[in-house]
Design a protein around this motif. Structure first.
Motif, PDB file in Angstrom:
ATOM      1  N   SER A 241      -4.235  -8.528   6.595  1.00  0.00           N
ATOM      2  CA  SER A 241      -4.193  -7.122   6.177  1.00  0.00           C
ATOM      3  C   SER A 241      -2.819  -6.490   6.370  1.00  0.00           C
ATOM      4  O   SER A 241      -2.219  -6.553   7.447  1.00  0.00           O
ATOM      5  CB  SER A 241      -5.228  -6.333   6.992  1.00  0.00           C
ATOM      6  OG  SER A 241      -4.899  -4.971   7.044  1.00  0.00           O
TER       7      SER A 241
ATOM      8  N   ASP B 283      -9.273  -1.465   2.837  1.00  0.00           N
ATOM      9  CA  ASP B 283      -8.584  -2.734   3.068  1.00  0.00           C
ATOM     10  C   ASP B 283      -9.600  -3.739   3.601  1.00  0.00           C
ATOM     11  O   ASP B 283     -10.021  -3.672   4.754  1.00  0.00           O
ATOM     12  CB  ASP B 283      -7.441  -2.542   4.058  1.00  0.00           C
ATOM     13  CG  ASP B 283      -6.577  -3.789   4.218  1.00  0.00           C
ATOM     14  OD1 ASP B 283      -7.034  -4.879   3.831  1.00  0.00           O
ATOM     15  OD2 ASP B 283      -5.448  -3.672   4.734  1.00  0.00           O
TER      16      ASP B 283
ATOM     17  N   TRP C 234      -7.435   5.808   4.211  1.00  0.00           N
ATOM     18  CA  TRP C 234      -7.649   4.357   4.273  1.00  0.00           C
ATOM     19  C   TRP C 234      -8.698   3.975   5.314  1.00  0.00           C
ATOM     20  O   TRP C 234      -8.916   4.671   6.302  1.00  0.00           O
ATOM     21  CB  TRP C 234      -6.354   3.600   4.527  1.00  0.00           C
ATOM     22  CG  TRP C 234      -5.638   3.910   5.825  1.00  0.00           C
ATOM     23  CD1 TRP C 234      -4.609   4.793   6.003  1.00  0.00           C
ATOM     24  CD2 TRP C 234      -5.881   3.324   7.118  1.00  0.00           C
ATOM     25  NE1 TRP C 234      -4.197   4.803   7.316  1.00  0.00           N
ATOM     26  CE2 TRP C 234      -4.956   3.902   8.015  1.00  0.00           C
ATOM     27  CE3 TRP C 234      -6.773   2.368   7.597  1.00  0.00           C
ATOM     28  CZ2 TRP C 234      -4.897   3.557   9.369  1.00  0.00           C
ATOM     29  CZ3 TRP C 234      -6.733   2.018   8.949  1.00  0.00           C
ATOM     30  CH2 TRP C 234      -5.800   2.613   9.818  1.00  0.00           C
TER      31      TRP C 234
ATOM     32  N   ILE D 126       0.870  -1.174   0.000  1.00  0.00           N
ATOM     33  CA  ILE D 126       0.000   0.000   0.000  1.00  0.00           C
ATOM     34  C   ILE D 126       0.907   1.224   0.000  1.00  0.00           C
ATOM     35  O   ILE D 126       1.845   1.327   0.800  1.00  0.00           O
ATOM     36  CB  ILE D 126      -0.942  -0.012   1.208  1.00  0.00           C
ATOM     37  CG1 ILE D 126      -1.880  -1.223   1.103  1.00  0.00           C
ATOM     38  CG2 ILE D 126      -1.762   1.276   1.274  1.00  0.00           C
ATOM     39  CD1 ILE D 126      -2.808  -1.404   2.278  1.00  0.00           C
TER      40      ILE D 126
ATOM     41  N   ALA E 185      -2.632   7.232   2.788  1.00  0.00           N
ATOM     42  CA  ALA E 185      -2.638   6.184   1.770  1.00  0.00           C
ATOM     43  C   ALA E 185      -3.095   6.782   0.449  1.00  0.00           C
ATOM     44  O   ALA E 185      -4.106   7.493   0.390  1.00  0.00           O
ATOM     45  CB  ALA E 185      -3.578   5.060   2.182  1.00  0.00           C
TER      46      ALA E 185
ATOM     47  N   VAL F 278      -9.239   6.993  -1.831  1.00  0.00           N
ATOM     48  CA  VAL F 278      -9.460   6.186  -0.627  1.00  0.00           C
ATOM     49  C   VAL F 278      -9.093   4.733  -0.927  1.00  0.00           C
ATOM     50  O   VAL F 278      -9.458   4.197  -1.978  1.00  0.00           O
ATOM     51  CB  VAL F 278     -10.929   6.239  -0.160  1.00  0.00           C
ATOM     52  CG1 VAL F 278     -11.126   5.366   1.084  1.00  0.00           C
ATOM     53  CG2 VAL F 278     -11.359   7.677   0.138  1.00  0.00           C
ATOM     54  N   ILE F 279      -8.372   4.108   0.006  1.00  0.00           N
ATOM     55  CA  ILE F 279      -8.057   2.680  -0.066  1.00  0.00           C
ATOM     56  C   ILE F 279      -8.887   1.970   1.005  1.00  0.00           C
ATOM     57  O   ILE F 279      -8.787   2.301   2.192  1.00  0.00           O
ATOM     58  CB  ILE F 279      -6.557   2.409   0.200  1.00  0.00           C
ATOM     59  CG1 ILE F 279      -5.673   3.284  -0.698  1.00  0.00           C
ATOM     60  CG2 ILE F 279      -6.254   0.928   0.030  1.00  0.00           C
ATOM     61  CD1 ILE F 279      -5.845   3.045  -2.172  1.00  0.00           C
TER      62      ILE F 279
ATOM     63  N   ILE G 266      -2.263  -3.286   6.323  1.00  0.00           N
ATOM     64  CA  ILE G 266      -2.393  -2.100   7.174  1.00  0.00           C
ATOM     65  C   ILE G 266      -2.357  -2.502   8.649  1.00  0.00           C
ATOM     66  O   ILE G 266      -1.724  -1.827   9.472  1.00  0.00           O
ATOM     67  CB  ILE G 266      -3.670  -1.319   6.820  1.00  0.00           C
ATOM     68  CG1 ILE G 266      -3.458  -0.564   5.501  1.00  0.00           C
ATOM     69  CG2 ILE G 266      -4.054  -0.351   7.942  1.00  0.00           C
ATOM     70  CD1 ILE G 266      -4.621   0.279   5.051  1.00  0.00           C
TER      71      ILE G 266
END
Length: 414
Positions: free
Chosen positions: A170, A164, A293, A135, A142, A161-162, A172
């Motif tokens: 994950s 997850d 994110w 990412i 992000a 926007v990401i 993140i």
């Protein structure tokens, strides 16, 4: 892969949380790229829906798809105590009459395929066979992802926007060390599938049955699926189920001796799948969002499967996150505060279900509780069907604490 390398939103993961978020955002006209590592949906456990999923499915336009499927209809749940006594059927329609009181027992490969196809039909750019390698951040924000396609080609994709939704693995979660295990629910499960096992008839055919072990160390699930298949699994403390035991197959059959009702039900069937196990149950993350994110589904947290809340929580997190993202994009605000504005409400709902699970494992008698506080019968039902996101339910737990305190005081006097 999309011809452009920029979307309004990139969603990582094509499970229930990811497809929910992507579909709802795409419905509002935003460009959404969904990246799924597998070329086709893979096996997942989590086969029983609870009624409150109805409202998210309605927004997703999934209801007609589910109604026309061959999934077994689920009208209620039953419990078997450690003495082998079967409760009366607990029918959802008795509390909330109407279409929303009936749900389904699903096979995840088929269900996940339906959700992905539904997302595609509603404008999501679905890309399967794409592995997210990293990412991308600009400072603490992000801004995109580095991906590799099935041919090994690498590409950077960017978005405002990401999301997850990549599950327990994950990136993140790992990057920011967000995982918080729940020591009170350090459980594991071993499960398999039987063909031709006993099935109830009529309205009870699709009921989930929760069966306590004779030694009260855990419980079995018994979930009837289509094609004459039943999902059967045992859940117990991690140490009890996995430490000092032999292989999963042996442990499973040893625990069948602790649950004669399940043993009798599967006697007419044959095992048709390998034994599976999971040793990583309840956890949650320290935060749900950051600048650019958001976490949804199992990337956000997972709760013990006792009351079949897994897919509800995935759908709900995807829905709430989608609404925050839509509002943020409309106002050009994709800050942590905006993207995580729903998290407090969500975690409070999740914690209500968690408390109900903990009380079950602690041996709390809900029948006695409802007799002591009859006005809470509807509230207990709301919790069991997944109507978790309302503060007035907290009074249930205050009264549970009161009843436990009274019981402890009485015991001390004797």
């Amino acid at each position: 892969m999309n011809s452009t390398n920029h979307s309004d939103v990139i969603v990582i993961g094509g499970g229930p949380g990811g497809t929910t978020a992507s579909t709802l955002i795409a419905q509002r006209g935003f460009s959404v790229t969904l990246l799924e590592r597998e070329l086709t949906p893979q096996y997942r456990v989590g086969e029983s829906l609870i009624p409150e999923t109805y409202w998210t499915f309605k927004r997703l336009k999934m209801l007609d798809i589910l109604k026309s499927s061959h999934f077994v209809k689920k009208h209620g749940v039953q419990f078997v105590n450690s003495s082998g006594q079967l409760s009366a059927p607990f029918y959802f329609h008795e509390h909330k009459p109407g279409e929303c009181s009936q749900t389904w027992q699903i096979r995840r490969i088929e269900f996940d395929s339906m959700m992905i196809q539904n997302a595609r039909e509603q404008g999501v750019a679905v890309n399967q066979g794409i592995r997210v390698l990293d990412i991308l951040f600009n400072g603490d924000r992000a801004v995109g992802v580095l991906v590799k396609d099935a041919d090994g080609n690498r590409k950077e994709l960017f978005a405002d926007v990401i999301v997850d939704a990549s599950g327990q693995s994950s990136m993140i979660i790992n990057k920011f060390k967000l995982r918080e295990p729940d020591p009170s629910l350090n459980k594991g499960a071993i499960w398999t599938y039987y063909e031709g096992a006993f099935r109830d008839e009529g309205k009870n055919e699709g009921a989930t049955i929760v069966l306590s072990l004779k030694n009260s160390n855990g419980w079995f699930w018994y979930i009837p699926l289509h094609d004459d298949i039943v999902s059967v699994g045992v859940v117990a403390d991690f140490d009890y189920l996995f430490k000092g035991r032999q292989d999963h197959e042996t442990t499973f059959h040893e625990e069948l001796q602790n649950c004669p009702v399940v043993k009798k039900r599967i006697a007419t069937g044959k095992q048709v799948a390998t034994m599976r196990a999971t040793k990583d149950f309840t956890y949650r993350t320290k935060q749900a969002a950051g600048n650019g994110w958001v976490l949804v589904g199992d990337a956000l947290g997972f709760l013990d499967p006792l009351y079949s809340s897994g897919i509800l929580l995935a759908l709900k997190s995807g829905e709430l996150a989608a609404d925050a993202i839509i509002d943020g994009l409309n106002r050009n605000d994709t800050s942590e505060k905006q993207l995580g504005i729903w998290a407090k409400e969500y975690f409070e709902g999740m914690d209500r279900m968690r408390r109900l699970v903990v009380e079950f494992y602690n041996g709390f008698n809900f029948g006695d509780f409802v007799r002591r506080f009859p006005h809470h019968k509807g509230n207990i039902t709301d919790l069991l069907i997944g109507d978790l996101f309302k503060a007035d339910l907290d009074q249930v737990f205050l009264d549970i604490d009161q009843m436990k305190s009274e019981e402890k005081s009485t015991a001390n006097k004797h």
